[in-house]
Motif scaffolding. Structure first.
Motif, PDB file in Angstrom:
ATOM      1  N   ALA A   6      91.837  13.607  -5.634  1.00 13.56           N
ATOM      2  CA  ALA A   6      92.341  12.705  -4.598  1.00 13.56           C
ATOM      3  C   ALA A   6      93.529  11.872  -5.038  1.00 13.56           C
ATOM      4  N   LEU A   7      93.401  11.237  -6.193  1.00 18.72           N
ATOM      5  CA  LEU A   7      94.378  10.202  -6.489  1.00 18.72           C
ATOM      6  C   LEU A   7      95.785  10.724  -6.642  1.00 18.72           C
ATOM      7  N   HIS A  55      97.203  12.902  -4.987  1.00 20.01           N
ATOM      8  CA  HIS A  55      97.818  13.212  -3.704  1.00 20.01           C
ATOM      9  C   HIS A  55      98.110  11.962  -2.899  1.00 20.01           C
ATOM     10  N   MET A  56      97.803  10.819  -3.486  1.00 22.74           N
ATOM     11  CA  MET A  56      97.974   9.588  -2.726  1.00 22.74           C
ATOM     12  C   MET A  56      99.336   8.981  -3.015  1.00 22.74           C
ATOM     13  N   PRO A  57      99.755   8.017  -2.178  1.00 23.17           N
ATOM     14  CA  PRO A  57     101.047   7.359  -2.432  1.00 23.17           C
ATOM     15  C   PRO A  57     101.102   6.760  -3.825  1.00 23.17           C
ATOM     16  N   PRO A  58     102.277   6.698  -4.417  1.00 23.24           N
ATOM     17  CA  PRO A  58     102.419   6.330  -5.839  1.00 23.24           C
ATOM     18  C   PRO A  58     101.830   4.976  -6.197  1.00 23.24           C
ATOM     19  N   ASN A  59     101.919   3.998  -5.283  1.00 25.22           N
ATOM     20  CA  ASN A  59     101.436   2.688  -5.710  1.00 25.22           C
ATOM     21  C   ASN A  59      99.920   2.565  -5.642  1.00 25.22           C
ATOM     22  N   LEU A  60      99.234   3.625  -5.161  1.00 24.07           N
ATOM     23  CA  LEU A  60      97.783   3.532  -5.049  1.00 24.07           C
ATOM     24  C   LEU A  60      97.071   4.461  -6.019  1.00 24.07           C
TER      25      LEU A  60
END
Lengths: 223, 304
Positions: A145-146, A148-153
């Motif tokens: 998951a992580l 594929h998430m936006p960079p700041n998250l």
């Protein structure tokens, strides 16, 4: 009871002060460690000496039994004994593993910030297991998951996400050694903090946080 | 729904068409048959949809002049005016049953709703059971997060060049992003905990239907976990260590009565004798030997 030589137990900081325990006392201390671990909300100090000694005892008893005459009544009684001791030992180690897996970020953090000379809550093998578990879980979350998430998250602080052990939970205890001047926190706003004495042999229901150090020193026994 | 409409239609006596015929081209009430006149001025000329008939089923809510005799036959009557589209919307009686109600347009889900559905679906699975991996769900949540982030980026650039009223929207989207991440991580972590429980219940080899419910990454996690656990158990002392997945319950007796559920072949016990485990045979065996087989489902403990 099990036949076997007297068991030597080394002191936890490795000094050569040897405590000689009979097998009966060894099993008793295993049972005490087992009960404490079962009822305490957090991971207690690792008693790897007891674990090692008990394993030795079990091996010794097994080899005795192999030599014994088949069909002897004593054989079945001793075998039951072995099974019971093995159950207590397995249950103790399983309880520790469950707590390690449940609170792994906090335990590893505590281990990292442990002062030199303080006894560890983890045995070396448990420490390796905990580290592998943490790495495994982090890699999994990142890959699935992580990343594929936006960079700041993408960074997840496991210390905040995984719940801490609840040290405020209540536990039952029996007092082994008399204690004086235990400071008890107030429960309600009208109460003030007060001081109690713990008489030997008495039983109490109290917050774990108040008596945590006493469990470690063996002055009280959780029941 | 169609059946109810048809039943309502059946309830209507013939006066409906009679009224129609009677009312055709005339506006006076005297030529009407027994049915009372009921026409609201606002509804004059408008049709009555099937749904409205449901809402007020009795008495027959047909408005005067609203019921066409048939879709095909044009209604005469110069004095009656009706909306042009009525004929298309209100076909003949017999065709009523075939009319599907048009579906409402698809609703755009709120932010975080798909993520909540992900978590709820897992929560619904009873008692630690592992449902199939909801790959679509995760993908949709990640797409939503990507869209939110891109919108936020655009707005941040605008806000930097003066538009400070966008800050609240940016904060709102950021909250939605955090919530989505929390739900996704909770979903994945809870599945890991269930898979971990499977190792302790079923042993190293999982039943194949459970294996299909795990994604490839989850299988990888499971293999790593197995390896870590095995290393730890082996290190516990003695030559082979201590298998912690045995002895899950306190021992009550030394030997137990077991029944064999499937053919397992030969089974050797300590004193050297071999026992043939055939289906439905019963044996009196040492407990510690049977525990593994009981868990795998080969033997069954007979409590008599």
């Amino acid at each position: 009871m099990a036949e076997g030589p007297e068991v030597r137990e080394l002191d936890s900081d490795g000094s050569s002060e040897e405590l000689v325990l009979t097998p009966a006392q060894l099993i008793r201390s295993l049972e005490q460690a087992w009960l404490n671990e079962k009822f305490a909300p957090e991971l207690l100090e690792s008693k790897s000496e007891i674990v090692e000694c008990v394993m030795e005892q079990l091996d010794h008893m097994e080899s005795n039994l192999k030599r014994a005459k088949h069909g002897d009544l004593k054989v079945s009684i001793h075998r039951m004994e072995i099974e019971r001791i093995r159950y207590v030992l397995s249950s103790y180690l399983r309880c520790r593993l469950v707590k390690i897996e449940k609170f792994f970020p906090h335990i590893l953090e505590k281990e990292k910030s442990r002062a030199e000379g303080e006894p560890s809550v983890l045995s070396p093998e448990e420490f390796a297991f905990a580290k592998e578990y943490m790495a495994n879980t982090e890699t999994y979350l990142k890959n699935v998951a992580l990343k594929h998430m936006p960079p700041n998250l993408q960074k997840v602080d496991l210390l905040r996400l995984v719940p801490k052990p609840n040290l405020d939970s209540f536990v039952f205890l029996r007092v082994q050694e008399r204690q004086e001047n235990i400071l008890v926190e107030p429960e309600t706003d009208e109460q003030r903090e007060y001081v109690i004495d713990l008489e030997e042999g008495s039983q109490h229901l109290i917050r774990y946080k108040t008596i945590a150090p006493l469990v470690g020193s063996g002055a009280v026994q959780l029941i | 729904q169609d059946r109810q409409a048809w039943a309502a239609l059946q309830r209507e006596p013939l006066h409906c068409t009679a009224r129609f015929r009677a009312g055709c081209g005339r506006s006076d009430a005297t030529s009407r048959p027994s049915a009372p006149r009921r026409a609201g001025p606002g509804l004059m000329g408008r049709g009555v949809s099937v749904l409205e008939r449901e809402v007020c089923p009795s008495p027959a809510p047909v408005r005067e002049g609203a019921w066409p005799r048939s879709a095909a036959a044009p209604i005469g009557g110069a004095g009656r005016r009706r909306a042009l589209g009525t004929r298309a919307r209100f076909p003949a009686r017999s065709a009523l049953l075939a009319v599907p109600v048009p579906p409402p347009p698809p609703r755009v889900p709120m932010f975080g709703e798909r993520a909540a559905e992900l978590v709820r679906g897992l929560h619904r699975a009873a008692d630690g059971h592992l449902p199939a991996f909801n790959e679509d769900g995760i993908r949709q949540v990640l797409e939503e997060m990507k869209a939110l982030y891109e919108q936020n980026q655009a707005d941040v650039n605008e806000a930097k060049s003066g538009r400070s009223d966008l800050i609240r929207t940016i904060k709102f989207r950021h909250c939605a992003l955090l919530r989505n991440r929390r739900c996704v991580v909770a979903y994945l972590y809870d599945r890991l905990l269930r898979i971990r429980a499977l190792r302790w219940e079923y042993g190293s080899v999982l039943p194949s239907d459970l294996r299909f419910h795990m994604s490839a990454d989850e299988t990888e996690w499971f293999n790593q976990y197995k390896k870590s656990l095995a290393t730890y158990m082996r290190s516990l002392g003695g030559e082979e260590g201590l298998d912690l997945t045995q002895d899950m319950k306190p021992p009550k007796s030394l030997y137990i009565e077991v029944r064999c559920l499937k053919d397992h072949g030969e089974f050797e016990i300590e004193d050297g004798t071999t026992i043939l485990l055939k289906k439905n045979s019963q044996h009196f065996l040492p407990r510690w030997k049977c525990e593994q087989l009981i868990r795998q489902g080969v033997l069954e403990h007979v409590l008599s």
